[in-house]
Write a protein that holds these residues in place. Sequence first.
Motif, PDB file in Angstrom:
ATOM      1  N   ASN A   1       0.860  -1.176   0.000  1.00 14.56           N
ATOM      2  CA  ASN A   1       0.000   0.000   0.000  1.00 14.56           C
ATOM      3  C   ASN A   1       0.895   1.223   0.000  1.00 14.56           C
ATOM      4  OD1 ASN A   1      -1.630   2.188   0.709  1.00 14.56           O
ATOM      5  ND2 ASN A   1      -2.862   1.011   2.127  1.00 14.56           N
TER       6      ASN A   1
ATOM      7  N   GLN B   1       0.527   5.418  -0.697  1.00 15.88           N
ATOM      8  CA  GLN B   1      -0.407   6.499  -1.009  1.00 15.88           C
ATOM      9  C   GLN B   1       0.320   7.837  -0.951  1.00 15.88           C
ATOM     10  OE1 GLN B   1      -4.423   6.130   0.835  1.00 15.88           O
ATOM     11  NE2 GLN B   1      -3.583   4.347   1.883  1.00 15.88           N
TER      12      GLN B   1
ATOM     13  N   TYR C   1      -3.590   6.303  -4.710  1.00 23.27           N
ATOM     14  CA  TYR C   1      -3.308   5.019  -4.106  1.00 23.27           C
ATOM     15  C   TYR C   1      -2.559   4.258  -5.180  1.00 23.27           C
ATOM     16  CZ  TYR C   1      -3.994   0.136  -2.979  1.00 23.27           C
ATOM     17  OH  TYR C   1      -3.800  -1.199  -2.762  1.00 23.27           O
TER      18      TYR C   1
ATOM     19  N   ASN D   1      -6.441  12.634  -0.198  1.00 22.36           N
ATOM     20  CA  ASN D   1      -5.779  11.535  -0.855  1.00 22.36           C
ATOM     21  C   ASN D   1      -5.595  11.856  -2.338  1.00 22.36           C
ATOM     22  OD1 ASN D   1      -5.852   8.880  -2.431  1.00 22.36           O
ATOM     23  ND2 ASN D   1      -5.451   8.207  -0.345  1.00 22.36           N
TER      24      ASN D   1
END
Lengths: 111, 112
Positions: free
Chosen positions: A31, A33, A48, A45
Amino acid sequence: GIQVEQSPPDLILQEGANSTLRCNFSDSVNNLQWFHQNPWGQLINLFYIPSGTKQNGRLSATTVATERYSLLYISSSQTTDSGVYFCAAAYSGAGSYQLTFGKGTKLSVIP
Amino acid sequence: NAGVTQTPKFRILKIGQSMTLQCAQDMNHNYMYWYRQDPGMGLKLIYYSVGAGITDKGEVPNGYNVSRSTTEDFPLRLELAAPSQTSVYFCASSRGHTNEQFFGPGTRLTVL
């Protein structure tokens, strides 16, 4: 745990210029981001992107997981791009979860 | 959708007082997180939850407690507040650990 380093720590750009922000991480992650924290503290955000390349308007990001780095590209910068850009790397598996944020790159775009 | 909401926005506590920071999300996300952000630093994970009734410690859990009785709510409890807990607290949620996280607006806490 995972170590995350971001560079440069500070960046000043003239409006219209392009820039590349880098994020290095120490271990395998599943992961990754990128976030933008605006001058009012709000976290948004951006991407991703555990691997590959993504684009969203003037922003794009590339993660090369095998070489443990990610890049955030900002093209034709605008004053509204100012703020702090964080990358965050995480590993989850076998009942454990680790998430580490870098210290961020503070971007100032001047008219 | 309101997304992730946090209350209060600001709070000043005296040393030794207790309080609960509220966090709610309306995206039906299973995963929720509490972070703290100290000045000039990135975020550090305090606690997280993978679903109602399930919580686990993050990197900096000491001095905090959490509960998760519903999917929507994930309150953070500070017992015996200390000056070292002065920080900005962010709540976040995601569909899973390997999915993008959505953040609330934050709570600025000062302990004097």
